[in-house]
Write an enzyme that holds these catalytic residues in place. Structure first.
Site, PDB file in Angstrom:
ATOM      1  N   GLU A   1      29.001  37.550  53.437  1.00  0.00           N
ATOM      2  CA  GLU A   1      29.547  36.230  53.781  1.00  0.00           C
ATOM      3  C   GLU A   1      28.424  35.242  54.100  1.00  0.00           C
ATOM      4  O   GLU A   1      28.484  34.078  53.696  1.00  0.00           O
ATOM      5  CB  GLU A   1      30.506  36.328  54.970  1.00  0.00           C
ATOM      6  CG  GLU A   1      31.804  37.066  54.683  1.00  0.00           C
ATOM      7  CD  GLU A   1      32.713  36.392  53.669  1.00  0.00           C
ATOM      8  OE1 GLU A   1      32.430  35.240  53.260  1.00  0.00           O
ATOM      9  OE2 GLU A   1      33.709  37.024  53.280  1.00  0.00           O
TER      10      GLU A   1
ATOM     11  N   TYR B   1      39.256  43.493  44.028  1.00  0.00           N
ATOM     12  CA  TYR B   1      38.845  43.124  45.383  1.00  0.00           C
ATOM     13  C   TYR B   1      40.049  42.609  46.170  1.00  0.00           C
ATOM     14  O   TYR B   1      40.280  43.009  47.320  1.00  0.00           O
ATOM     15  CB  TYR B   1      37.728  42.077  45.334  1.00  0.00           C
ATOM     16  CG  TYR B   1      37.403  41.497  46.680  1.00  0.00           C
ATOM     17  CD1 TYR B   1      36.719  42.254  47.641  1.00  0.00           C
ATOM     18  CD2 TYR B   1      37.798  40.200  47.013  1.00  0.00           C
ATOM     19  CE1 TYR B   1      36.439  41.721  48.894  1.00  0.00           C
ATOM     20  CE2 TYR B   1      37.523  39.671  48.265  1.00  0.00           C
ATOM     21  CZ  TYR B   1      36.850  40.434  49.197  1.00  0.00           C
ATOM     22  OH  TYR B   1      36.586  39.911  50.444  1.00  0.00           O
TER      23      TYR B   1
ATOM     24  N   TRP C   1      32.569  32.737  46.331  1.00  0.00           N
ATOM     25  CA  TRP C   1      32.648  34.145  46.720  1.00  0.00           C
ATOM     26  C   TRP C   1      32.466  35.049  45.500  1.00  0.00           C
ATOM     27  O   TRP C   1      31.849  36.110  45.593  1.00  0.00           O
ATOM     28  CB  TRP C   1      33.963  34.442  47.418  1.00  0.00           C
ATOM     29  CG  TRP C   1      34.148  35.902  47.678  1.00  0.00           C
ATOM     30  CD1 TRP C   1      35.112  36.728  47.168  1.00  0.00           C
ATOM     31  CD2 TRP C   1      33.328  36.748  48.501  1.00  0.00           C
ATOM     32  NE1 TRP C   1      34.939  38.017  47.613  1.00  0.00           N
ATOM     33  CE2 TRP C   1      33.853  38.054  48.430  1.00  0.00           C
ATOM     34  CE3 TRP C   1      32.188  36.524  49.273  1.00  0.00           C
ATOM     35  CZ2 TRP C   1      33.274  39.135  49.105  1.00  0.00           C
ATOM     36  CZ3 TRP C   1      31.621  37.596  49.947  1.00  0.00           C
ATOM     37  CH2 TRP C   1      32.159  38.882  49.857  1.00  0.00           C
TER      38      TRP C   1
END
Length: 198
Positions: free
Chosen positions: A44, A22, A52
């Protein structure tokens, strides 16, 4: 340079291969595609209050749950869909966040109608050019900026949920509105050269 010797942002947990991918392939790369931007907005907003990485691991689950991030389909979700999603272990089963995603899809479409695309709307907050920050250490990375505050304020005015200035700044980092790779990270210059013409 070998994969092992590449210098990456200090916040990255390099023991997690999916996290490394990522970071190396997506984080900080400018995004102009509305479907991807809706995906990032959705992820988000789901992340609020969580790590995250927790959301990254559930990304495929979100893709399956929210019609491959097709904003037009998500905007038509009903209360029956909310109840279905509350039973889906592959996403964060938070009723407020699920409802927010459906709500945000409707507002997203309104912006598309007004500006021609969500991308055109979003990128105006950085004058249509990525902001490249000068960061030597993770501690220097801001949590909010005047741009994210203005962006979040406008989203709120338009009816979006779970997208305050901190969450919006994380979105801006993710989709390349800002390049917050640290100065010693190999990706910083790669992104600048690929997208800023330097």
């Amino acid at each position: 340079m070998s994969e092992q010797k590449k210098c990456r942002c200090a916040w990255l947990d390099a023991t997690k291969p999916d996290y490394v991918l990522y970071h190396d392939l997506e984080w900080g790369v400018p995004v102009y595609d509305d479907q991807t931007l809706f995906e990032f907005i959705t992820l988000e907003s789901a992340q609020a209050g969580l790590s995250w990485y927790t959301i990254l691991k559930k990304r495929q689950g979100y893709k399956n749950a929210f019609a491959n991030f097709n904003v037009d389909k998500v905007a038509l979700f009903t209360q029956d869909d909310v109840e279905r999603l509350m039973l889906d272990e592959n996403i964060v089963r938070n009723r407020l966040k699920i409802n927010a995603t459906i709500n945000n899809a409707k507002q997203f479409i309104d912006i598309q109608k007004e500006f021609g695309s969500f991308s055109a709307y979003q990128w105006q907050f950085v004058d249509n050019k990525p902001i490249v920050n000068n960061l030597n250490y993770t501690e220097e990375t801001p949590a909010i900026t005047k741009e994210s505050t203005a962006f979040a304020k406008d989203l709120k005015k338009r009816g979006f949920k779970f997208l305050g200035p901190t969450t919006v700044y994380a979105h801006m980092q993710a989709c390349g509105m800002v390049n917050d790779h640290s100065n010693d990270c190999f990706r910083k210059e790669e992104i600048i050269k690929a997208f800023c013409g330097e």
